[in-house]
Write a protein that holds these residues in place. Structure first.
Motif, PDB file in Angstrom:
ATOM      1  N   ARG A  38       0.845  -1.194   0.000  1.00 52.43           N
ATOM      2  CA  ARG A  38       0.000   0.000   0.000  1.00 52.43           C
ATOM      3  C   ARG A  38       0.874   1.236   0.000  1.00 52.43           C
ATOM      4  NH1 ARG A  38      -2.627  -0.503   6.107  1.00 52.43           N
ATOM      5  NH2 ARG A  38      -0.735   0.044   7.281  1.00 52.43           N
ATOM      6  N   GLN A  39       0.279   2.316  -0.508  1.00 50.76           N
ATOM      7  CA  GLN A  39       0.995   3.587  -0.560  1.00 50.76           C
ATOM      8  C   GLN A  39       0.045   4.712  -0.202  1.00 50.76           C
ATOM      9  OE1 GLN A  39       3.044   4.333  -4.263  1.00 50.76           O
ATOM     10  NE2 GLN A  39       4.400   5.811  -3.286  1.00 50.76           N
ATOM     11  N   ALA A  40       0.358   5.385   0.873  1.00 51.75           N
ATOM     12  CA  ALA A  40      -0.405   6.541   1.308  1.00 51.75           C
ATOM     13  C   ALA A  40       0.218   7.795   0.703  1.00 51.75           C
ATOM     14  CB  ALA A  40      -0.404   6.630   2.829  1.00 51.75           C
ATOM     15  N   PRO A  41      -0.550   8.884   0.593  1.00 47.21           N
ATOM     16  CA  PRO A  41      -0.014  10.120   0.004  1.00 47.21           C
ATOM     17  C   PRO A  41       1.235  10.596   0.734  1.00 47.21           C
ATOM     18  CG  PRO A  41      -2.387  10.258   0.195  1.00 47.21           C
ATOM     19  CD  PRO A  41      -1.988   9.007   0.905  1.00 47.21           C
ATOM     20  N   GLY A  42       2.280  10.876  -0.028  1.00 44.56           N
ATOM     21  CA  GLY A  42       3.508  11.371   0.550  1.00 44.56           C
ATOM     22  C   GLY A  42       4.384  10.337   1.214  1.00 44.56           C
ATOM     23  N   LYS A  43       3.996   9.074   1.112  1.00 46.97           N
ATOM     24  CA  LYS A  43       4.765   8.014   1.757  1.00 46.97           C
ATOM     25  C   LYS A  43       5.227   6.991   0.724  1.00 46.97           C
ATOM     26  CE  LYS A  43       2.625   8.330   6.325  1.00 46.97           C
ATOM     27  NZ  LYS A  43       2.000   7.557   7.434  1.00 46.97           N
ATOM     28  N   GLU A  44       6.213   6.208   1.114  1.00 40.42           N
ATOM     29  CA  GLU A  44       6.685   5.154   0.236  1.00 40.42           C
ATOM     30  C   GLU A  44       5.717   3.965   0.249  1.00 40.42           C
ATOM     31  OE1 GLU A  44      11.531   5.835   0.428  1.00 40.42           O
ATOM     32  OE2 GLU A  44      10.644   3.974   1.158  1.00 40.42           O
ATOM     33  N   ARG A  45       5.782   3.188  -0.815  1.00 36.72           N
ATOM     34  CA  ARG A  45       4.979   1.980  -0.875  1.00 36.72           C
ATOM     35  C   ARG A  45       5.498   0.988   0.152  1.00 36.72           C
ATOM     36  NH1 ARG A  45       3.423  -0.245  -6.751  1.00 36.72           N
ATOM     37  NH2 ARG A  45       3.059   2.010  -6.878  1.00 36.72           N
ATOM     38  N   GLU A  46       4.588   0.440   0.948  1.00 40.66           N
ATOM     39  CA  GLU A  46       5.012  -0.446   2.035  1.00 40.66           C
ATOM     40  C   GLU A  46       4.350  -1.817   1.952  1.00 40.66           C
ATOM     41  OE1 GLU A  46       3.938   1.204   5.826  1.00 40.66           O
ATOM     42  OE2 GLU A  46       1.774   0.973   5.465  1.00 40.66           O
ATOM     43  N   PHE A  47       5.044  -2.779   2.486  1.00 40.69           N
ATOM     44  CA  PHE A  47       4.550  -4.147   2.522  1.00 40.69           C
ATOM     45  C   PHE A  47       3.355  -4.273   3.454  1.00 40.69           C
ATOM     46  CE2 PHE A  47       4.611  -8.662   2.553  1.00 40.69           C
ATOM     47  CZ  PHE A  47       4.464  -9.081   3.864  1.00 40.69           C
ATOM     48  N   VAL A  48       2.366  -5.059   3.024  1.00 45.27           N
ATOM     49  CA  VAL A  48       1.190  -5.321   3.850  1.00 45.27           C
ATOM     50  C   VAL A  48       1.103  -6.811   4.190  1.00 45.27           C
ATOM     51  CG1 VAL A  48      -1.324  -5.276   3.965  1.00 45.27           C
ATOM     52  CG2 VAL A  48      -0.097  -3.385   2.886  1.00 45.27           C
ATOM     53  N   ALA A  49       1.096  -7.654   3.151  1.00 40.86           N
ATOM     54  CA  ALA A  49       0.945  -9.090   3.376  1.00 40.86           C
ATOM     55  C   ALA A  49       1.441  -9.849   2.156  1.00 40.86           C
ATOM     56  CB  ALA A  49      -0.514  -9.443   3.649  1.00 40.86           C
ATOM     57  N   ALA A  50       1.795 -11.111   2.361  1.00 41.45           N
ATOM     58  CA  ALA A  50       2.239 -11.954   1.258  1.00 41.45           C
ATOM     59  C   ALA A  50       1.881 -13.399   1.542  1.00 41.45           C
ATOM     60  CB  ALA A  50       3.748 -11.819   1.044  1.00 41.45           C
ATOM     61  N   ILE A  51       1.792 -14.162   0.466  1.00 40.16           N
ATOM     62  CA  ILE A  51       1.494 -15.584   0.586  1.00 40.16           C
ATOM     63  C   ILE A  51       2.361 -16.342  -0.412  1.00 40.16           C
ATOM     64  CG2 ILE A  51      -0.472 -15.415  -1.004  1.00 40.16           C
ATOM     65  CD1 ILE A  51      -1.860 -17.570   0.779  1.00 40.16           C
ATOM     66  N   THR A  52       2.985 -17.408   0.050  1.00 41.28           N
ATOM     67  CA  THR A  52       3.840 -18.188  -0.831  1.00 41.28           C
ATOM     68  C   THR A  52       3.014 -19.115  -1.708  1.00 41.28           C
ATOM     69  OG1 THR A  52       4.076 -19.966   0.801  1.00 41.28           O
ATOM     70  CG2 THR A  52       5.701 -18.172   0.855  1.00 41.28           C
ATOM     71  N   TRP A  53       3.707 -19.716  -2.679  1.00 40.55           N
ATOM     72  CA  TRP A  53       3.037 -20.694  -3.533  1.00 40.55           C
ATOM     73  C   TRP A  53       2.906 -22.022  -2.789  1.00 40.55           C
ATOM     74  CZ3 TRP A  53      -0.066 -22.393  -6.895  1.00 40.55           C
ATOM     75  CH2 TRP A  53      -0.011 -23.730  -7.268  1.00 40.55           C
ATOM     76  N   SER A  54       1.756 -22.632  -2.935  1.00 39.08           N
ATOM     77  CA  SER A  54       1.520 -23.988  -2.446  1.00 39.08           C
ATOM     78  C   SER A  54       0.218 -24.482  -3.031  1.00 39.08           C
ATOM     79  CB  SER A  54       1.427 -24.021  -0.918  1.00 39.08           C
ATOM     80  OG  SER A  54       0.973 -25.289  -0.474  1.00 39.08           O
ATOM     81  N   TRP A  55       0.168 -25.764  -3.324  1.00 39.98           N
ATOM     82  CA  TRP A  55      -1.092 -26.335  -3.807  1.00 39.98           C
ATOM     83  C   TRP A  55      -2.178 -26.230  -2.742  1.00 39.98           C
ATOM     84  CZ3 TRP A  55      -1.879 -26.862  -8.682  1.00 39.98           C
ATOM     85  CH2 TRP A  55      -0.831 -27.211  -9.530  1.00 39.98           C
ATOM     86  N   SER A  56      -1.752 -26.199  -1.468  1.00 39.36           N
ATOM     87  CA  SER A  56      -2.730 -26.215  -0.378  1.00 39.36           C
ATOM     88  C   SER A  56      -2.956 -24.852   0.255  1.00 39.36           C
ATOM     89  CB  SER A  56      -2.295 -27.218   0.696  1.00 39.36           C
ATOM     90  OG  SER A  56      -1.034 -26.856   1.216  1.00 39.36           O
TER      91      SER A  56
END
Length: 128
Positions: A38-56
């Motif tokens: 996410r990126q708020a006005p005047g701020k750098e883009r920041e990490f929020v969440a991630a999910i790895t690859w998996s069949w399950s």
């Protein structure tokens, strides 16, 4: 050519919930880790969440600021990744971006530079 299309943003009040969705096309969704930034006005883009690859379903990672409130998930059959956002706060206001890492993760998933493709973003505004 990979395309990522986000949807689900909007204007809500503090304490409300929103569910963002990202649809991937143009390449196989399999073997790719996915992230939300996410990126708020005047701020750098920041990490929020991630999910790895998996069949399950994959392993999940969250920024401390959203842990316990946001949930990332993926539907490999539909080539989609979702971000369920609960107990929203005004400081969650930002443009939210979906991103695809050509690798399965998890190395570097908190860094913007890891991701190869980005969506156009969807605005989330939380009023107090």
């Amino acid at each position: 050519q990979v395309q990522l299309v986000e949807s689900g943003g909007g204007l809500v009040q503090a304490g409300d919930s929103l569910r963002l969705s990202c649809a991937a096309s143009g390449r196989t969704f399999s073997s790719a880790a996915m992230g939300w930034f996410r990126q708020a006005p005047g701020k750098e883009r920041e990490f929020v969440a991630a999910i790895t690859w998996s069949w399950s379903g994959g392993s999940t990672y969250y920024a401390d600021s959203v842990k316990g409130r946001f949930t990332i998930s993926r539907d490999n059959a539909k080539n989609t990744v979702a971000l369920q956002m609960n107990s929203l706060k005004p400081e969650d206001t930002a443009v939210y971006y979906c991103a695809l890492d050509s690798g399965p993760g998890p190395v570097g998933l908190r860094q913007r530079e890891t991701y190869d493709y980005w969506g156009q973003g969807t605005q989330v505004t939380v009023s107090s």
